[in-house]
Each structure stands twice: as structure tokens, then as C-alpha cells.
Design an enzyme around this catalytic site. Sequence first.
Site, mmCIF file in Angstrom:
data_model
loop_
_atom_site.group_PDB
_atom_site.id
_atom_site.type_symbol
_atom_site.label_atom_id
_atom_site.label_comp_id
_atom_site.label_asym_id
_atom_site.label_seq_id
_atom_site.Cartn_x
_atom_site.Cartn_y
_atom_site.Cartn_z
ATOM 1 N N GLU A 136 35.215 1.386 -15.325
ATOM 2 C CA GLU A 136 33.789 1.229 -15.072
ATOM 3 C C GLU A 136 32.984 2.408 -15.633
ATOM 4 O O GLU A 136 33.367 3.561 -15.419
ATOM 5 C CB GLU A 136 33.539 1.114 -13.555
ATOM 6 C CG GLU A 136 32.136 0.677 -13.224
ATOM 7 C CD GLU A 136 31.941 0.432 -11.733
ATOM 8 O OE1 GLU A 136 31.245 -0.518 -11.370
ATOM 9 O OE2 GLU A 136 32.505 1.197 -10.935
ATOM 10 N N GLY A 274 35.996 8.350 -6.442
ATOM 11 C CA GLY A 274 36.654 8.213 -5.153
ATOM 12 C C GLY A 274 37.657 7.081 -5.193
ATOM 13 O O GLY A 274 38.794 7.217 -4.749
ATOM 14 N N ALA A 275 37.229 5.941 -5.757
ATOM 15 C CA ALA A 275 38.098 4.768 -5.838
ATOM 16 C C ALA A 275 37.431 3.743 -6.754
ATOM 17 O O ALA A 275 36.277 3.890 -7.147
ATOM 18 C CB ALA A 275 38.345 4.174 -4.455
ATOM 19 N N MET A 276 38.182 2.672 -7.072
ATOM 20 C CA MET A 276 37.665 1.605 -7.925
ATOM 21 C C MET A 276 38.205 0.276 -7.448
ATOM 22 O O MET A 276 39.390 0.117 -7.196
ATOM 23 C CB MET A 276 38.068 1.837 -9.387
ATOM 24 C CG MET A 276 37.505 0.817 -10.351
ATOM 25 S SD MET A 276 35.694 0.909 -10.426
ATOM 26 C CE MET A 276 35.318 -0.773 -10.882
ATOM 27 N N GLU A 277 37.288 -0.718 -7.384
ATOM 28 C CA GLU A 277 37.547 -1.989 -6.716
ATOM 29 C C GLU A 277 38.254 -3.031 -7.556
ATOM 30 O O GLU A 277 37.962 -4.229 -7.444
ATOM 31 C CB GLU A 277 36.220 -2.562 -6.204
ATOM 32 C CG GLU A 277 35.250 -3.018 -7.302
ATOM 33 C CD GLU A 277 34.239 -1.980 -7.720
ATOM 34 O OE1 GLU A 277 33.206 -2.343 -8.298
ATOM 35 O OE2 GLU A 277 34.484 -0.785 -7.462
ATOM 36 N N ASN A 278 39.200 -2.656 -8.393
ATOM 37 C CA ASN A 278 39.906 -3.653 -9.192
ATOM 38 C C ASN A 278 40.527 -4.701 -8.274
ATOM 39 O O ASN A 278 41.305 -4.364 -7.378
ATOM 40 C CB ASN A 278 41.013 -2.983 -10.008
ATOM 41 C CG ASN A 278 40.544 -1.704 -10.677
ATOM 42 O OD1 ASN A 278 39.569 -1.699 -11.407
ATOM 43 N ND2 ASN A 278 41.259 -0.622 -10.406
ATOM 44 N N HIS A 308 35.007 0.287 1.844
ATOM 45 C CA HIS A 308 34.010 0.142 0.778
ATOM 46 C C HIS A 308 34.591 -0.670 -0.376
ATOM 47 O O HIS A 308 33.972 -1.630 -0.855
ATOM 48 C CB HIS A 308 33.586 1.542 0.307
ATOM 49 C CG HIS A 308 32.658 1.576 -0.862
ATOM 50 N ND1 HIS A 308 31.373 2.045 -0.773
ATOM 51 C CD2 HIS A 308 32.831 1.231 -2.167
ATOM 52 C CE1 HIS A 308 30.788 1.969 -1.959
ATOM 53 N NE2 HIS A 308 31.667 1.490 -2.822
ATOM 54 N N GLU A 309 35.792 -0.289 -0.821
ATOM 55 C CA GLU A 309 36.417 -1.009 -1.943
ATOM 56 C C GLU A 309 36.770 -2.438 -1.550
ATOM 57 O O GLU A 309 36.654 -3.361 -2.368
ATOM 58 C CB GLU A 309 37.658 -0.261 -2.426
ATOM 59 C CG GLU A 309 37.405 1.178 -2.856
ATOM 60 C CD GLU A 309 36.264 1.319 -3.838
ATOM 61 O OE1 GLU A 309 36.146 0.478 -4.755
ATOM 62 O OE2 GLU A 309 35.482 2.280 -3.699
#
Length: 859
Positions: A136, A274-278, A308-309
Amino acid sequence: MPGENLSRDEAQERAALLSVDGYDVSLDLRSATGDRDDESAPRTFRSVTTIRFRCAEPGATSFADLVAPSVMAVSLNGRDLDPGEVFDGARILLEDLAAENELVVDAQCAYSRTGEGMHRFVDPEDGEVYLYTQYEPADSRRVFANFEQPDLKAPFRFEVRAPEGWVVWSNGVGELTDGVWKFAETKPISTYITAVVAGPYHYVTDSYERVLEDGTRLEIPLGAMCRKGLAPYFDADDVFLVTKQGLDFFHDHFDYPYPFGKYDQAFVPEYNLGAMENPGLVTFREEYIFRGRVTQASYERRANVILHEMAHMWFGDLVTMVWWDDLWLKESFADFMGTFSLAEATRFTNGWVTFANNRKAWAYRADQLPSTHPITADIRDLEDAKLNFDGITYAKGASVLKQLVAYVGRDAFLEGARRYFKRNAYGNTRLGDLLSVLEETSGRDLATWSRAWLETAGVNSLTPQVILSADGRITELSVLQEAAESHPELRPHRVAVGLYRSEAGALTRYARAEVDVFGPRTVVGELAGSAAPDLVLVNDDDLTYCKIRFDETSLATLRSHLGDITDPLARALCWSALWNLTRDALMPARDFIDLVLRFAGRESDIGVLQMLHAWADSALTFYAAPEWRETGARLLADGALKELRLAEPGSQHQLTWARFFAAVASSEADLQLLQGLLEGTAKIDGLDVDQELRWTLLEPLAAHGAADESDLAAELARDDTASGKRHQVRCLAARPSAAVKAQAWASVVESDALSNALVEATIAGFTQPSRRELLAPYAATYFAAIERVWAERSIQIGMDVVKGLFPSLQDSPETLDATDAWLAAHESAAPALRRLVLEARDDLARTLRGQTCDRAAAV
């Protein structure tokens, strides 16, 4: 053709022309391990992509996206194209398209060391290699050829060849067949949320089951992974606990079963975010695996990110924005739903306290910068998009959604979400698509609300005005609304106004009224006749997004009795308001520090306490008059040590005060105590000096010249891990030596040899406030270098350098003038670069105003 920076206009034109039926992507990652003949050349992997797509205007011309060192072959509808003619390093020219097309691209793509694309990490502890992808907004084109924009969704089939003994994961379920990992076809998703993780990861499994309302059983395989070196610290049980609680919550409220099959969560090294929503394969920074003792605030933060993710599986993955203008359609919702589910479905029931105190501070800062923008932003291109993952899109958006829930009602809001998913599943949406369903479910006209809250920028201030009768009762209480001259919009606010009085050592609420605030002055009629309050708290319960101000009586009460407020949310809101006063140069920094010294020791919420420590440190570093800094530093260090010794042995408060003491320690006695704690010659009952705390104690010793290179080498030998290396690099750069600073600067600005994580660590060590004079020579060097750095380095590293090395510690009008001179001389510089410099300039100007305010307090 233009280069890597895809514009909105180009994306709109391509979306009108093309529709994508599917991708087959074959990656050969066997090159990730082993030695190479030419170590100076980029390490690459083979990427073969087949794209099936349709064209609405046969004969038209378009392009595919690919960022790669070389392309071996390109075929369009069976016709071989010359890569040298059609590939320019970022795009593949596609001419004379048919109604139905098949594009095959065979390329050599580069492994990344910046956390963008296919990141390759070598673990210094055991030499193992780990890979993961991060895309992203637009870095999947660094791994395979595609149409890199969110509204050209398609199903994906991945197959991966990997070194022997490795395991590979992707969005779908995978199976190893004849040496090839083959993955199930995905649902239609955007390119930026496809993912591959590969390597000898430590992997733990679980499962989630649920009976749906129609009687069918939903089964979701769960997985969680990390590097082998972190396996002893990996508390996968807690990760799975929060995951299951989140899945329960979202299924209870969304009425749309999780649509992506399995649910893996990968904790990966050197992660920028922080993180990624794959979908099916969420990635997180591995710092969420705790190698040492941490407070509950750290577990709460991790749980919030997990949720959140997870919210993104619906808001963002199932339904995706058309273009990055409506990034808020996923990020604001995920930020809101993350805290909503955290507070209602997990053990972290005070989640909204953390949101009010921590998350909204990010929003308030971003919304007062010259680059502030409406929540629905004007995103012209991908560079704009990269910079808009900010406090407005996330935290302000989430705050506004909380206001929307108060405005339309919780049930109407959730029913609107349910309809939104069902109508737009696997599709793309804009602002109007969401508002239309919310208008249906609430019966309210949201056009005016949207214009005020989503389509304008800036934050309002709300101040109580109290008129008392002769017998000490409220004759009239009104709320005054103000806006900055630059963003004069006055908004409708649904707020609660709380009245507090002090009795028997406690400051408690005795009256509350909800009211709709409109315009510059709103009378709260319900509170007329109430007894005179000691404190009036507008936006009690934190229903809206605003800066809280106080009348004189309330402010005097807080100066004397802030620690007496019994409600943790009300107390957090007051702290946040006082910090905003300090940043706005309406309260001297020394006064804020005094409040922290007198009342922080009574703060029960550990997340709020940690925020107070960060704010006090910032107040001293930036907003205190320079001539008072030494006094302020002594007061903070003495106060921190006092609270450290008073804290309950072994408590999280003790650990928090120990870290803060290390952060502000500067005197010879302070440093001797830190050294003694490291060596075991000094002891504080209950304080366990584990490896992570050792590094925390070492950094100030290094920064003040009390720990040298040999000391840091010895500590790395004790902790020869990836985490230890990052700590050592930061401490090395922190040492108070001109030669050290020159070496650190060169390693970041003049070389690209360091990975993203080590660039971050070096900058953090370089920018130590204790020896500002060592950084003074780099102010001019910074302005001479940043345009070149922005042009030559990846956007992530460019952002790190431009933001991290701005001479903010050279806090003088001369630095402000130098910044203005650069801006005036570089009006044609990249807009994203100018934005970062403008933001840093605004912070510096705010620093100088704060110092003027603080200096006046000494008169």
C-alpha cells in the site's frame, strides 16, 4: 509516458477503458538465499504474470504497471513485444488493444531493503532469510506486472517456488505440489492487498467456528507466525484470543460472514507500518511480540491493531474506495471499529480512554498543520496518497464517526454498515454510497453534516461560559465555538457538558446534559439552576471532535485538583485539553510540567501515564524556554526518580516510571544510577532489568558519553539479535561526538546501504536533544540535500529522511528563515516534499511561540 507517480486522472481514464478478469502470478523466490557473483547488483527474482482483461474501446492504448530492473519478455494477445520499446522502468505500453486481451510479462524484480515490495531480511542471529510483501498504496508493481489502482479489482492465483524447507503463504490456502506452492484463487480484490510471506517462519495454528443465523457453520482456520528467533516470546494464545473476540464482535454486528477463507497473521521484521490488512494474510510489525516485560498499554495497543486490521476485511477489502480520495472509507472506519470492538469485546474496556488521550492527539496535531485537509481529501496522485495515511484520515475520521454515531444513533449506524456491505460486496465506492445508506437507516439528511465534517478541514474549540446568580447557582451556561482564521467552519457538535464539584478529596460529576452545539454560541438550558461547578467539562464522554477549553474557575480547579478527578475518561480529556493549551502557547510549558510532576503519580490508567511522560518530555524539549531547560530537566528527573521509588514493586507503573527516568536522566548521579542498574550494583525492589530495559538504560548513557562503542559492542554480544542490532545502531548514533554525527549522517543521507529499520534507528540516535550544538552544522546541509534524497531514494526512505532530519532542535528564528528560504526557492519541488517541509516549518514556528509563552511566565 509519465513515471512511477500515477495520477488520479490517469487512473480514471484507465478504469473507464479496462476491466480485469483475473491474474496468474508465478514467482521464483529461490534466489532469496545463497551467495551471488556480483554483490553490488540488486538481488532479483523472476516474476511471470498473466493478466486477462477487457477493453471497452478496441484499438485503444493503455499501460500496465511494473517497477523492475529488467523485463525479459512481453506478450500481448500472442504477439511478442520488444521490452526495450514498451517498458520504461515503470510502465508497459499496451497499444491496439482488443476487446478481450491476455498480457504476459516475464520480469526480473528486485528484492527490497526499504519495506516496499518484496522485502528481504537476513536474521543476524542465525543467518536465516525471511521474505514478506508490503504494497500500500502502490508497490505490488514491484513484485508483479499489474494495473495498480484500487478500482481495477480481480481474482488472483499465485504460485511460488521457494528454497527447500521454506513455507510460503498468500491470501488463499496454499499447497505444495511438485516443489511449487499453489494457492487457491482469491475473491476479486485490489492489487495493493495481495500478499506473499515466505521463509522458515515459526507458525502456530488455531481455528474459529460459529453457527450462522441460517444454521450453517462457519469455520475459519487461524494461523500466526513470526521469525524463529522470536518464537520463545510469541504469545500466540493471546493473539488468537483477541482474534476470536473480534470475529465474534464483527459477526454479531455486520451480518456478513468473513469472506476470505483462512485468517493468517504474520509478524514480520523491518516493517514500516503498524500492520496491513491483506485479506487472509494480515501482516504486522514484529515489535508487537514483546521480548521483555511491557505494560498493559502495549497489549492493548496490539489488540487494537489486530481489531483495526480485522475491521478492514469488511471496510476496505470487501468494499474498497474507488481512489485514494476516499481512503477514509476504510481507515476512519477501521480506526473507529478497532476501538469500538476493543472496548466492548475484549478485556481492554477502557479503550475509549486511550483513544481520547492518545489517538486524538495525533489528529489534533495533523489538523492544525498547513497541510491539513478534509477527511475526504483531494488526492491528485500516488505521492499525495502516501502522505495521506495521517492523523486526519485515521484518528480524526474515527472521531468524526464517533460523533456520527451520537448523531444518528448506534443502531442506525450499524444497520447502515450492514446494507453498505451487502450492496457493494467486492466492489468500489465513494462517499455518497455510504451516506445514502446511513440516510436510509437514520432518516436524517446527512448532506449538511457531511459538508461540515467530511468536506472541510480544521478543528473547533469549545469553551464554557458560566453566569452565576447571587446565591451561587447557574443562571446561564453556554458553549462558545471558535475556529481558526485559516479554516473558519463552525460545525454542528453533539456534546455532553459535565458539571463537577470537589467533595471529600474527590472531583466528581453531579450534572450532565447533552446538547447540539450550533454556531458561535449555544445555551445549555438544561443546566440552568444547577449548583455552581468547580469544573465545567465540555465534550464530557468525548462524543465529538474538538479542542476543549476551560473557563477561569475550571482551569484554577485543574491546577489544584486535577488528580482528584475520579472518572478516568474525564481525567484523560482534561489532560489532553491542557496539552493542547501548551501546544497552542496558551499555557507555559513549565506549568504543564509542574502539573505532570504533581498529578501524574496518581494516574491509574497506564496508557494515559505513558502519554503524560511523552508530553512532558516534548514540553521540555520543544516548548520550554531554552534558559529554563536545565532546571526543567532536573525537576523532571528528580520527580521521575521519586515516583519510581514510590511505585509498587514489580508493577507496570514502576516499569513506566523507570523508562521515563531513563529518558530524562542527565546528571552525573542519574547516570551513575542507570549504570548501577545495568551492572547490578544498584537495585530498586521489584524492577526486573531485562534485555529490553537494558537497552533503554544504555541509550541515555551513550547519549551523555557514559557508554562508549566497546560497551555497546559488549551489549550486542549479549543480545546478538535483529532487535539488539537496531538498539545498538541507535545508541551508536546517539553518542556525543562530531565524528559520530558525521558518520551517522553520511550513512543515512549519502548511502543507501542501510535497511529501512536501520535508517530509522540511526535517525533516532542522531537527533538527541542533549547535545544540540553537535547537530547545528547539519541545518544547512539538510536543505542542500533533501531534494536530491527525495529524487533518488524510495518514497518511504525519503519521508524518513525529510521528516526525521529536519533541524527542529535548532529552534531559532534563523532556522525558520532558512526553511522559508528553501520553500521560496523550491516552489516547483515535488508537492509531497514541500508538504513535509511545510509541516516541519509549522512545528518549528509552534515551538518558538511556545518558548515565548514559557519565557513570559518567568517574568
